[in-house]
Structures are given as C-alpha cells and as structure tokens.
Design a protein around this motif. Structure first.
Motif, PDB file in Angstrom:
ATOM      1  N   ILE A   1       0.721  -1.202   0.742  1.00  9.11           N
ATOM      2  CA  ILE A   1      -0.488  -0.017   0.428  1.00  9.11           C
ATOM      3  C   ILE A   1       0.997   1.147  -0.344  1.00  9.11           C
ATOM      4  O   ILE A   1       0.700   2.070  -0.664  1.00  9.11           O
ATOM      5  CB  ILE A   1      -0.980  -0.569   1.523  1.00  9.11           C
ATOM      6  CG1 ILE A   1      -2.037  -1.149   0.845  1.00  9.11           C
ATOM      7  CG2 ILE A   1      -1.369   1.520   1.280  1.00  9.11           C
ATOM      8  CD1 ILE A   1      -2.579  -1.293   2.586  1.00  9.11           C
ATOM      9  N   THR A   2       2.116   1.499   0.990  1.00  6.52           N
ATOM     10  CA  THR A   2       2.848   2.236   1.112  1.00  6.52           C
ATOM     11  C   THR A   2       3.553   2.476  -0.657  1.00  6.52           C
ATOM     12  O   THR A   2       3.620   3.414  -0.983  1.00  6.52           O
ATOM     13  CB  THR A   2       3.864   2.288   2.366  1.00  6.52           C
ATOM     14  OG1 THR A   2       2.901   1.945   3.494  1.00  6.52           O
ATOM     15  CG2 THR A   2       4.800   3.641   2.417  1.00  6.52           C
ATOM     16  N   ASP A   3       3.892   1.610  -0.814  1.00  3.94           N
ATOM     17  CA  ASP A   3       4.468   1.564  -2.201  1.00  3.94           C
ATOM     18  C   ASP A   3       4.030   2.420  -3.161  1.00  3.94           C
ATOM     19  O   ASP A   3       4.216   3.389  -4.132  1.00  3.94           O
ATOM     20  CB  ASP A   3       5.351   0.091  -3.338  1.00  3.94           C
ATOM     21  CG  ASP A   3       6.629  -0.181  -1.902  1.00  3.94           C
ATOM     22  OD1 ASP A   3       7.015   0.752  -1.010  1.00  3.94           O
ATOM     23  OD2 ASP A   3       7.044  -1.649  -2.201  1.00  3.94           O
ATOM     24  N   ALA A   4       2.791   1.892  -3.249  1.00  7.25           N
ATOM     25  CA  ALA A   4       1.616   2.123  -4.446  1.00  7.25           C
ATOM     26  C   ALA A   4       1.384   3.635  -4.063  1.00  7.25           C
ATOM     27  O   ALA A   4       0.815   4.756  -5.099  1.00  7.25           O
ATOM     28  CB  ALA A   4       0.296   1.364  -4.402  1.00  7.25           C
ATOM     29  N   VAL A   5       1.368   3.937  -2.973  1.00  6.56           N
ATOM     30  CA  VAL A   5       0.480   5.806  -2.256  1.00  6.56           C
ATOM     31  C   VAL A   5       2.295   6.170  -2.723  1.00  6.56           C
ATOM     32  O   VAL A   5       1.768   7.629  -3.594  1.00  6.56           O
ATOM     33  CB  VAL A   5      -0.337   5.919  -1.357  1.00  6.56           C
ATOM     34  CG1 VAL A   5       0.374   7.339  -0.370  1.00  6.56           C
ATOM     35  CG2 VAL A   5      -0.715   5.079  -1.085  1.00  6.56           C
ATOM     36  N   GLU A   6       2.667   5.880  -2.293  1.00  8.11           N
ATOM     37  CA  GLU A   6       4.289   6.679  -2.579  1.00  8.11           C
ATOM     38  C   GLU A   6       4.764   7.077  -4.204  1.00  8.11           C
ATOM     39  O   GLU A   6       4.444   8.525  -4.991  1.00  8.11           O
ATOM     40  CB  GLU A   6       5.494   6.227  -2.310  1.00  8.11           C
ATOM     41  CG  GLU A   6       5.580   6.550  -1.093  1.00  8.11           C
ATOM     42  CD  GLU A   6       6.778   5.656  -0.176  1.00  8.11           C
ATOM     43  OE1 GLU A   6       7.517   4.854  -0.761  1.00  8.11           O
ATOM     44  OE2 GLU A   6       7.059   5.873   1.009  1.00  8.11           O
ATOM     45  N   ALA A   7       4.197   6.031  -5.483  1.00 10.26           N
ATOM     46  CA  ALA A   7       4.540   6.209  -6.887  1.00 10.26           C
ATOM     47  C   ALA A   7       3.470   8.117  -6.895  1.00 10.26           C
ATOM     48  O   ALA A   7       3.546   7.690  -8.063  1.00 10.26           O
ATOM     49  CB  ALA A   7       4.264   4.856  -7.262  1.00 10.26           C
ATOM     50  N   PHE A   8       2.058   7.236  -6.701  1.00  8.75           N
ATOM     51  CA  PHE A   8       0.641   7.642  -7.421  1.00  8.75           C
ATOM     52  C   PHE A   8       0.959   9.308  -6.522  1.00  8.75           C
ATOM     53  O   PHE A   8       1.218  10.184  -7.294  1.00  8.75           O
ATOM     54  CB  PHE A   8      -0.747   7.275  -6.112  1.00  8.75           C
ATOM     55  CG  PHE A   8      -1.594   8.240  -6.267  1.00  8.75           C
ATOM     56  CD1 PHE A   8      -2.127   8.846  -7.576  1.00  8.75           C
ATOM     57  CD2 PHE A   8      -1.903   9.715  -5.344  1.00  8.75           C
ATOM     58  CE1 PHE A   8      -2.770   9.229  -7.693  1.00  8.75           C
ATOM     59  CE2 PHE A   8      -2.664  10.410  -4.873  1.00  8.75           C
ATOM     60  CZ  PHE A   8      -3.457  10.505  -6.795  1.00  8.75           C
TER      61      PHE A   8
END
Length: 138
Positions: free
Chosen positions: A96-103
């Motif tokens: 989740i953190t990886d996806a949010v950071e990329a976004f």
C-alpha cells in the motif's frame, strides 16, 4: 500457483532485479488472496520453469522470501507461505505504501489541493471496487 490455477501474469521490467520482481509478485499474490497463508508453493525449479527464469534467480528469490519471513521451508518439505500474521500485515502495508508513494510522486507536479485530490481518489476507488464486485457476481 499450482497447475490450472489462475494467477496474475508476471511481466518483468528492466529496472529492477528479476529476483526482487519475483518476490514482489509473491507478495501481491498473498495480499490479493490468490495465495493463502500456509499454502504450499511451487518448488524453485517449478517456478523457474513457469516464469521462464534462471533457476539461480528463482533460488535467490526464495532465499530473499525466507529471509523476509514470507515463506517457510522446513527440512525437505515444500516451501509454504508464512502463517505469521505480523509478517502478512507488514506485506500488505508495504505494498500500500509503495503504491501511494508512486501515486504521490506522479501527482506532485500538478499541485492539486489535497481535499480535491482525496475526493477524486475516493470516487475512483469506490467506482473500481463496485465494478470489481459486479464482475465477481457475473
């Protein structure tokens, strides 16, 4: 991840080491429920053949997953997905953190006000969840 099972297709990118992409694939399979805690996974040789990767790369991926506590291998028994709830929770949080950071990195240049951005994200996510639920029922 046994023969005949539907699992997400793994398409390798050229940015990241292949073994880390395999690890991430397993994490995604766990978080989405396609792999269950305690489930036996293919052998290193089987996964190398299935993913068309070097057996040494498969070995390196499994070693990494064992070090992260993602899989457990006891003696000559097949490797299994961990049943450790803390590890499983951390995997979910990491993805989740990886996806949010990329976004956030991709949207930062536009400087959308946070309230507006959250409203857009909420709407899109709700629509996506609803569509997924309808597809499951079909």
């Amino acid at each position: 991840m046994h023969a005949g099972e539907d699992s997400a297709e793994l398409k390798f990118n050229s940015r990241d080491p292949v073994y880390l992409q395999v690890v991430r694939h397993f994490k995604e399979e766990i978080v989405t429920g396609r792999l269950q805690k305690g489930q036996v996974i293919p052998s290193r040789r089987e996964i190398a053949g299935k993913l068309k990767i070097n057996p040494n790369t498969a070995q390196k991926a499994y070693k990494e997953m064992e070090e992260q506590g993602l899989i457990v291998t006891e003696g000559n028994s097949p490797s299994r997905i961990t049943t450790d709830e803390q590890v499983l929770s951390l995997i979910r949080s990491e993805l989740i953190t990886d996806a949010v950071e990329a976004f956030v990195q991709s949207i930062a240049k536009i400087q959308v006000p946070v309230d507006e951005l959250l409203a857009i994200v909420k709407s899109k996510v709700e629509r996506s969840y609803k569509q997924a639920a309808e597809e499951e029922q079909a």
